[in-house]
Design an enzyme around this catalytic site. Structure first.
Site, PDB file in Angstrom:
ATOM      1  N   PHE A 126       0.875  -1.180   0.000  1.00 55.12           N
ATOM      2  CA  PHE A 126       0.000   0.000   0.000  1.00 55.12           C
ATOM      3  C   PHE A 126       0.915   1.234   0.000  1.00 55.12           C
ATOM      4  CE2 PHE A 126      -2.874   3.150   1.772  1.00 55.12           C
ATOM      5  CZ  PHE A 126      -4.057   2.868   1.102  1.00 55.12           C
ATOM      6  N   ASP A 198       1.374  -4.393   8.702  1.00 61.86           N
ATOM      7  CA  ASP A 198       0.209  -3.531   8.507  1.00 61.86           C
ATOM      8  C   ASP A 198      -1.000  -4.459   8.339  1.00 61.86           C
ATOM      9  OD1 ASP A 198      -1.823  -1.938   7.473  1.00 61.86           O
ATOM     10  OD2 ASP A 198      -0.470  -0.696   6.280  1.00 61.86           O
ATOM     11  N   LYS A 224     -12.054   0.257   8.719  1.00 64.87           N
ATOM     12  CA  LYS A 224     -12.372  -0.779   7.725  1.00 64.87           C
ATOM     13  C   LYS A 224     -13.232  -1.837   8.406  1.00 64.87           C
ATOM     14  CE  LYS A 224      -8.614   0.606   4.758  1.00 64.87           C
ATOM     15  NZ  LYS A 224      -7.165   0.619   4.539  1.00 64.87           N
ATOM     16  N   ARG A 372     -12.988  -4.060  -7.122  1.00 65.60           N
ATOM     17  CA  ARG A 372     -12.868  -4.801  -5.864  1.00 65.60           C
ATOM     18  C   ARG A 372     -14.230  -5.087  -5.239  1.00 65.60           C
ATOM     19  NH1 ARG A 372      -8.730  -2.275  -1.585  1.00 65.60           N
ATOM     20  NH2 ARG A 372     -10.387  -0.698  -1.561  1.00 65.60           N
TER      21      ARG A 372
HETATM   22  C1  LIG Z   1      -6.424   1.772   4.434  1.00 64.38           C
HETATM   23  C2  LIG Z   1      -4.974   1.520   4.568  1.00 64.38           C
HETATM   24  C3  LIG Z   1      -4.149   2.437   5.209  1.00 64.38           C
HETATM   25  C4  LIG Z   1      -4.689   3.737   5.713  1.00 64.38           C
HETATM   26  O1  LIG Z   1      -3.719   4.582   6.228  1.00 64.38           O
HETATM   27  P1  LIG Z   1      -4.141   5.883   7.057  1.00 64.38           P
HETATM   28  O2  LIG Z   1      -2.849   6.554   7.348  1.00 64.38           O
HETATM   29  O3  LIG Z   1      -4.838   5.415   8.294  1.00 64.38           O
HETATM   30  O4  LIG Z   1      -5.019   6.704   6.176  1.00 64.38           O
HETATM   31  C5  LIG Z   1      -2.813   2.100   5.393  1.00 64.38           C
HETATM   32  N1  LIG Z   1      -2.323   0.921   4.944  1.00 64.38           N
HETATM   33  C6  LIG Z   1      -3.097   0.029   4.286  1.00 64.38           C
HETATM   34  C7  LIG Z   1      -2.524  -1.268   3.821  1.00 64.38           C
HETATM   35  C8  LIG Z   1      -4.438   0.317   4.067  1.00 64.38           C
HETATM   36  O5  LIG Z   1      -5.208  -0.554   3.410  1.00 64.38           O
END
Ligand SMILES: *Cc1c(COP(=O)(O)O)cnc(C)c1O
Length: 413
Positions: A126, A198, A224, A372
């Site tokens: 991500f 993560d 989420k 998705r």
């Molecule tokens: C949704 C998501 C985030 C979100 O990050 P924020 O800093 O809380 O906005 C981070 N990493 C992953 C893998 C995600 O899917």
């Protein structure tokens, strides 16, 4: 609704989680398959927000920090998240966002491995995870932090003694592919590498055993699968064995041992509380706190089993009806190796997502060509999965997505 096959109705009849749906507010005539991006609204959150705003803030004002224990809310919410991720008490705290918490953890991870500088991650991680690592690299210089990325299938062979930190996301947000946290954590530890996971697309939907797997650090998302509401605070997991050794870099007053001493010198709080930085966002935390009550009697293994059953139903319905080539399942591996989402590629994926939304099936699009479908076992039924598959097949065959009204790109996809 007519035409629903008996076996689909049966799946709902036998679903041990079926009653959970009543705990959520869901719009009528909508099939919500995007709970992996923004969880639905739990009913008790509405009442809780009203109470916190009207009675606590409105009447008790600043006394609420003590009277309603606002001050310990980050810790209390962390303790509610702990069992969902397989963590014993006093290792999880709820604050800030994933990105901000990754910054804290990445600096801490590098501090644990001072003779090494490489942070290894995955090329298609991500982006925010990579951006934060880049930011730390710019701040500390390459002699202290050097980001390297490789493909998912290269990770294990790349693990060696120059790597300080392995920074990975369990579920690939584009494809849904899953990493084996336990295997990669063990392989990293054998080389003296610290791991940060993560869990954005994992917490609340995949069985996790962070303590048993020996994970060093993790972050995860409140908005989420945990349904804490848009922009809900994230969480941080710090294994107990590391806590007292670390001074995270965002050493704000809320992570101080005694914030109300107003001492000019920073002294970290005991334990995971030192990962706090600022005044907690009480309204947001209260919403997440209430949302987590939904999980109190939930067995995550049942959530996982239902998620897999829903994905398999959807795949079989779509592949039965659509000729190969019109829509391609990305990452067509066994369901046990996928998170709670299905990704299909299609040359007009963006317009297709817009058309599906108009038809009442809420999905999302990820560049370049991915559609998705997220499955949230707490509030999605098998009948909805069946219906969504019918609507998708109709949308593909009718070529409705070619209509010009579906081509306009919004800021958020
Ligand atoms: C949704 C998501 C985030 C979100 O990050 P924020 O800093 O809380 O906005 C981070 N990493 C992953 C893998 C995600 O899917």
């Amino acid at each position: 609704m007519t035409g629903i096959p008996e076996y689909v109705l049966d799946l709902d009849q036998r679903d041990p989680l079926a009653a959970k749906r009543r705990e959520f507010v869901l719009p009528k005539n909508t099939i919500y398959l995007d709970g992996n991006s923004l969880g639905a609204l739990p009913r008790n959150v509405v009442a809780r927000l009203d109470a916190v705003a009207s009675r606590q803030w409105g009447e008790d004002l600043i006394q609420s920090w003590n009277k309603h224990d606002w001050i310990d809310l980050p810790k209390r919410v962390g303790e509610k998240i702990a069992p969902i991720i397989g963590a014993a008490s006093e290792q999880v705290i709820c604050c800030d966002s994933i990105s901000v918490n990754l910054f804290k953890l990445l600096c801490s991870g590098l501090e644990l491995n001072p003779a090494r500088s490489v942070v290894l991650s995955q090329k298609d991680n991500f982006p925010t995870d990579l951006y934060i690592a880049e930011g730390v690299q710019n701040l500390l210089g390459e002699s202290r932090c050097q980001l390297e990325v490789c493909a998912a299938d290269q990770l294990e062979s790349r693990l060696d003694e120059d790597i300080a930190v392995l920074l990975l996301t369990q579920v690939n947000f584009r494809t849904g592919e899953l990493h084996d946290i336990q295997a990669l954590t063990n392989a990293a530890h054998e080389k003296g590498i610290v791991v940060i996971w993560d869990l954005a697309h994992s917490a609340g939907v995949l069985p996790l055993e962070l303590d048993a797997w020996g994970v060093d650090f993790a972050v995860g998302c409140g908005y989420k699968y945990l349904n804490g509401g848009p922009g809900a605070p994230a969480f941080v997991y710090v294994a107990r064995k590391h806590q007292e050794k670390l001074r995270q870099p965002l050493s704000g007053w809320m992570g101080h041992k005694q914030p109300f001493e107003f001492s000019p010198q920073y002294q970290p709080a005991q334990g995971v509380e030192r990962f706090l930085s600022s005044t907690p966002s009480i309204l947001a935390l209260a919403a997440l706190d209430a949302a987590l009550d939904v999980y109190q009697d939930v067995d995550i293994k049942q959530v996982r089993a239902k998620s897999i059953a829903m994905a398999e139903l959807f795949i079989s319905l779509v592949s039965d009806k659509l000729s190969a080539g019109s829509l391609t399942l990305v990452a067509s591996m066994p369901s046990a190796q996928r998170g709670s989402q299905l990704s299909y590629s299609h040359p007009h994926a963006y317009a297709m997502a817009q058309a599906l939304i108009e038809l009442g099936v809420i999905v999302d699009f990820r560049r370049p060509d991915i559609l998705r479908f997220g499955f949230t076992p707490l509030y999605t039924s098998f009948v909805e999965v069946w219906r969504a598959a019918q609507i998708l097949v109709e949308a593909v065959e009718s070529r409705l997505f070619l209509d010009s009204r579906f081509q306009q790109q919004h800021k958020v996809t």
